[in-house]
Design an enzyme around this catalytic site. Structure first.
Site, PDB file in Angstrom:
ATOM      1  N   LYS A  25       1.548  -3.208  -1.082  1.00 30.53           N
ATOM      2  CA  LYS A  25       1.107  -3.414  -2.466  1.00 30.53           C
ATOM      3  C   LYS A  25      -0.395  -3.625  -2.571  1.00 30.53           C
ATOM      4  CE  LYS A  25       5.531  -5.289  -4.131  1.00 30.53           C
ATOM      5  NZ  LYS A  25       6.289  -5.613  -2.911  1.00 30.53           N
ATOM      6  N   SER A  28       5.147 -10.304  -6.098  1.00 31.35           N
ATOM      7  CA  SER A  28       5.384  -9.187  -5.176  1.00 31.35           C
ATOM      8  C   SER A  28       6.542  -8.324  -5.680  1.00 31.35           C
ATOM      9  CB  SER A  28       5.687  -9.706  -3.756  1.00 31.35           C
ATOM     10  OG  SER A  28       5.560  -8.671  -2.813  1.00 31.35           O
ATOM     11  N   SER A  73       5.503  -5.626   2.162  1.00 32.90           N
ATOM     12  CA  SER A  73       4.793  -5.770   0.885  1.00 32.90           C
ATOM     13  C   SER A  73       3.275  -5.773   1.004  1.00 32.90           C
ATOM     14  CB  SER A  73       5.258  -7.038   0.162  1.00 32.90           C
ATOM     15  OG  SER A  73       6.499  -6.816  -0.460  1.00 32.90           O
TER      16      SER A  73
END
Length: 202
Positions: free
Chosen positions: A24, A81, A21
């Site tokens: 992101k 997230s 993640s």
């Protein structure tokens, strides 16, 4: 050290790893760039596609056909997230997540991420999506330097959407007063990964 760019400590800084993640951060970097150039606004509404709605979680409570604002989407990426919201943003900006990933890689090269290749907007497992600790440091520094007015969102601890309050997954925000961001992540392929920015006393 963000201020003088000195590397204080490193192990395998250039080793290719799955970014999970942390990916992101680039999705947000592009979003902030589009906001600063007025290609997007905070109240821009984005439609949730069938593809986005089908993404595996972590997810925000949205379904196909819903619309979500840029402001809520940014908070969903930072705090929750949310994989499904990352796809929503990618499709809104580039038409497809695949094309957005190409844009992500291009942005990365432009700021000096020499070894990073993006294949999706969320960090969900993909065998050809790689980055390095050094490249993530480059991205983080660029985020703070270029978008200080947006970067402050990374220190938010909570976000409420559809009457459901989410807590920031960066647990250091709750235990260390010097922490003001950035991102954590986990997949089986990547293991646990994180990149945290500290504001140290002078």
């Amino acid at each position: 050290d963000y201020d003088n760019k000195n590397v204080l400590f490193e192990i395998n800084a250039d080793t290719l790893n799955y970014p999970a993640s942390l990916t992101k951060m680039m999705t947000l970097y592009i979003t902030f760039d589009y906001l600063s150039k007025e290609k997007l606004s905070w109240d821009t509404k984005m439609k949730v596609s069938k593809t986005a709605a089908s993404r595996s979680c972590s997810c925000l409570d949205i379904k196909e056909g819903d619309k979500i604002s840029i402001e809520d989407a940014v908070m969903a990426l930072i705090i929750k997230s949310a994989n499904n919201v990352a796809t929503v943003i990618s499709e809104h900006i580039s038409g497809s997540e695949r094309d957005f990933a190409k844009l992500m890689t291009k942005y990365g090269k432009n700021i000096g991420m020499k070894k990073t290749t993006f294949k999706n907007a969320s960090g969900l497992p993909h065998e050809e999506q790689y980055s390095t600790a050094k490249d993530m440091a480059v991205l983080s520094s660029a985020m703070i330097r270029e978008f200080p007015e947006f970067y402050k969102w990374y220190s938010e601890k909570e976000f409420t959407y559809n009457n459901i309050t989410q807590t920031n997954r960066n647990k250091l925000l709750f235990t260390d007063s010097t922490v003001d961001g950035l991102k954590t992540g986990w997949t089986q392929m990547a293991g646990s990964v994180s990149y945290t920015h500290l504001t140290l006393p002078t």
